[in-house]
Design a protein around this motif. Sequence first.
Motif, PDB file in Angstrom:
ATOM      1  N   ILE A  73      23.346 -24.689 -21.261  1.00 55.39           N
ATOM      2  CA  ILE A  73      22.686 -23.678 -22.099  1.00 55.39           C
ATOM      3  C   ILE A  73      22.560 -24.130 -23.554  1.00 55.39           C
ATOM      4  CG2 ILE A  73      24.761 -22.383 -22.718  1.00 55.39           C
ATOM      5  CD1 ILE A  73      22.994 -19.837 -22.321  1.00 55.39           C
ATOM      6  N   ALA A  74      23.367 -25.091 -23.963  1.00 57.68           N
ATOM      7  CA  ALA A  74      23.327 -25.566 -25.352  1.00 57.68           C
ATOM      8  C   ALA A  74      21.945 -26.099 -25.716  1.00 57.68           C
ATOM      9  CB  ALA A  74      24.396 -26.628 -25.581  1.00 57.68           C
ATOM     10  N   LYS A  75      21.305 -26.786 -24.794  1.00 61.54           N
ATOM     11  CA  LYS A  75      19.967 -27.333 -25.055  1.00 61.54           C
ATOM     12  C   LYS A  75      18.969 -26.205 -25.304  1.00 61.54           C
ATOM     13  CE  LYS A  75      16.402 -30.337 -23.163  1.00 61.54           C
ATOM     14  NZ  LYS A  75      15.923 -31.111 -22.037  1.00 61.54           N
ATOM     15  N   ASN A  76      19.054 -25.149 -24.487  1.00 62.44           N
ATOM     16  CA  ASN A  76      18.166 -24.001 -24.667  1.00 62.44           C
ATOM     17  C   ASN A  76      18.429 -23.288 -25.988  1.00 62.44           C
ATOM     18  OD1 ASN A  76      17.162 -24.605 -22.145  1.00 62.44           O
ATOM     19  ND2 ASN A  76      18.294 -22.987 -21.110  1.00 62.44           N
ATOM     20  N   LEU A  77      19.700 -23.106 -26.309  1.00 59.98           N
ATOM     21  CA  LEU A  77      20.040 -22.457 -27.575  1.00 59.98           C
ATOM     22  C   LEU A  77      19.575 -23.292 -28.760  1.00 59.98           C
ATOM     23  CD1 LEU A  77      23.588 -21.031 -26.792  1.00 59.98           C
ATOM     24  CD2 LEU A  77      21.531 -19.725 -27.342  1.00 59.98           C
ATOM     25  N   LEU A  78      19.697 -24.605 -28.651  1.00 64.84           N
ATOM     26  CA  LEU A  78      19.227 -25.481 -29.721  1.00 64.84           C
ATOM     27  C   LEU A  78      17.738 -25.270 -29.975  1.00 64.84           C
ATOM     28  CD1 LEU A  78      19.591 -27.777 -31.756  1.00 64.84           C
ATOM     29  CD2 LEU A  78      19.222 -29.387 -29.861  1.00 64.84           C
ATOM     30  N   GLN A  79      16.966 -25.190 -28.906  1.00 67.54           N
ATOM     31  CA  GLN A  79      15.523 -24.971 -29.059  1.00 67.54           C
ATOM     32  C   GLN A  79      15.231 -23.609 -29.705  1.00 67.54           C
ATOM     33  OE1 GLN A  79      14.265 -25.583 -25.007  1.00 67.54           O
ATOM     34  NE2 GLN A  79      13.868 -27.766 -25.343  1.00 67.54           N
ATOM     35  N   ILE A  80      15.971 -22.601 -29.304  1.00 69.03           N
ATOM     36  CA  ILE A  80      15.791 -21.264 -29.890  1.00 69.03           C
ATOM     37  C   ILE A  80      16.154 -21.286 -31.372  1.00 69.03           C
ATOM     38  CG2 ILE A  80      16.671 -18.886 -29.882  1.00 69.03           C
ATOM     39  CD1 ILE A  80      17.017 -19.265 -26.795  1.00 69.03           C
ATOM     40  N   TYR A  81      17.289 -21.896 -31.696  1.00 66.17           N
ATOM     41  CA  TYR A  81      17.728 -21.951 -33.091  1.00 66.17           C
ATOM     42  C   TYR A  81      16.725 -22.718 -33.952  1.00 66.17           C
ATOM     43  CZ  TYR A  81      22.387 -20.299 -31.615  1.00 66.17           C
ATOM     44  OH  TYR A  81      23.436 -19.566 -31.117  1.00 66.17           O
ATOM     45  N   GLU A  82      16.218 -23.838 -33.435  1.00 66.22           N
ATOM     46  CA  GLU A  82      15.238 -24.618 -34.196  1.00 66.22           C
ATOM     47  C   GLU A  82      13.961 -23.806 -34.415  1.00 66.22           C
ATOM     48  OE1 GLU A  82      15.031 -28.214 -31.875  1.00 66.22           O
ATOM     49  OE2 GLU A  82      16.554 -29.196 -33.117  1.00 66.22           O
ATOM     50  N   TYR A  83      13.548 -23.056 -33.411  1.00 61.74           N
ATOM     51  CA  TYR A  83      12.375 -22.196 -33.543  1.00 61.74           C
ATOM     52  C   TYR A  83      12.628 -21.141 -34.626  1.00 61.74           C
ATOM     53  CZ  TYR A  83       8.833 -18.679 -32.516  1.00 61.74           C
ATOM     54  OH  TYR A  83       7.811 -17.769 -32.632  1.00 61.74           O
ATOM     55  N   MET A  84      13.809 -20.551 -34.611  1.00 57.44           N
ATOM     56  CA  MET A  84      14.127 -19.517 -35.594  1.00 57.44           C
ATOM     57  C   MET A  84      14.093 -20.095 -37.011  1.00 57.44           C
ATOM     58  SD  MET A  84      16.893 -16.949 -33.765  1.00 57.44           S
ATOM     59  CE  MET A  84      18.257 -18.049 -33.824  1.00 57.44           C
ATOM     60  N   ILE A  85      14.600 -21.301 -37.190  1.00 53.98           N
ATOM     61  CA  ILE A  85      14.558 -21.933 -38.510  1.00 53.98           C
ATOM     62  C   ILE A  85      13.109 -22.127 -38.951  1.00 53.98           C
ATOM     63  CG2 ILE A  85      15.009 -24.090 -39.770  1.00 53.98           C
ATOM     64  CD1 ILE A  85      17.664 -24.246 -38.142  1.00 53.98           C
ATOM     65  N   ARG A  86      12.260 -22.613 -38.049  1.00 56.59           N
ATOM     66  CA  ARG A  86      10.841 -22.795 -38.402  1.00 56.59           C
ATOM     67  C   ARG A  86      10.198 -21.469 -38.792  1.00 56.59           C
ATOM     68  NH1 ARG A  86      11.077 -26.199 -33.906  1.00 56.59           N
ATOM     69  NH2 ARG A  86       9.961 -24.703 -32.596  1.00 56.59           N
ATOM     70  N   GLN A  87      10.529 -20.408 -38.065  1.00 58.99           N
ATOM     71  CA  GLN A  87       9.960 -19.096 -38.374  1.00 58.99           C
ATOM     72  C   GLN A  87      10.440 -18.592 -39.745  1.00 58.99           C
ATOM     73  OE1 GLN A  87       7.402 -19.212 -36.329  1.00 58.99           O
ATOM     74  NE2 GLN A  87       7.584 -17.009 -36.029  1.00 58.99           N
ATOM     75  N   LEU A  88      11.701 -18.826 -40.062  1.00 61.37           N
ATOM     76  CA  LEU A  88      12.207 -18.409 -41.371  1.00 61.37           C
ATOM     77  C   LEU A  88      11.545 -19.197 -42.499  1.00 61.37           C
ATOM     78  CD1 LEU A  88      16.009 -17.898 -40.625  1.00 61.37           C
ATOM     79  CD2 LEU A  88      14.269 -16.130 -41.019  1.00 61.37           C
ATOM     80  N   ILE A  89      11.323 -20.471 -42.261  1.00 64.65           N
ATOM     81  CA  ILE A  89      10.612 -21.285 -43.260  1.00 64.65           C
ATOM     82  C   ILE A  89       9.203 -20.739 -43.454  1.00 64.65           C
ATOM     83  CG2 ILE A  89       9.609 -23.565 -43.707  1.00 64.65           C
ATOM     84  CD1 ILE A  89      12.155 -24.736 -42.306  1.00 64.65           C
ATOM     85  N   MET A  90       8.537 -20.408 -42.355  1.00 68.70           N
ATOM     86  CA  MET A  90       7.186 -19.858 -42.422  1.00 68.70           C
ATOM     87  C   MET A  90       7.180 -18.524 -43.185  1.00 68.70           C
ATOM     88  SD  MET A  90       4.061 -20.518 -41.588  1.00 68.70           S
ATOM     89  CE  MET A  90       4.351 -21.807 -40.408  1.00 68.70           C
TER      90      MET A  90
END
Length: 129
Positions: A73-90
């Motif tokens: 599940i760590a791989k999936n969470l990593l992808q979610i977290y990275e997406y969230m960071i991109r959204q916050l930057i946006m």
Amino acid sequence: MINSPYQKYQQTQLQTAPPAQLLLMLYDGGIRFIRNGILGIEEKDYEKTNTFLCKAQAVIHELIASLNQAYPIAKNLLQIYEYMIRQLIMANMKKDKAPAEEVLTYMLELREAWEIAAKTANATMDQNK
């Protein structure tokens, strides 16, 4: 140097908290920072927006650092977290609260899931004693 009794209490709480509680504390901080960043956008206080959305990103980076790669599940969470960071930057760049609100929704859902997991793990440990 820690001056106030409250700061000493917070430091002690962090040093003695079990891992599940630390994780929930990270989520609580991230949620609070995102809410304040959204408020900054609404108030058109862009310094406040930047400060709090950057703090939220830092929390998510800590969540990434806490991932145990031994679990799939760590791989999936990593992808979610990275997406969230991109959204916050946006959200921060465009001063648009919609991406930040989306991240807030994910953070609230993930926090709830981790809280349930922690309670389940504690109940299981208590039964095995």
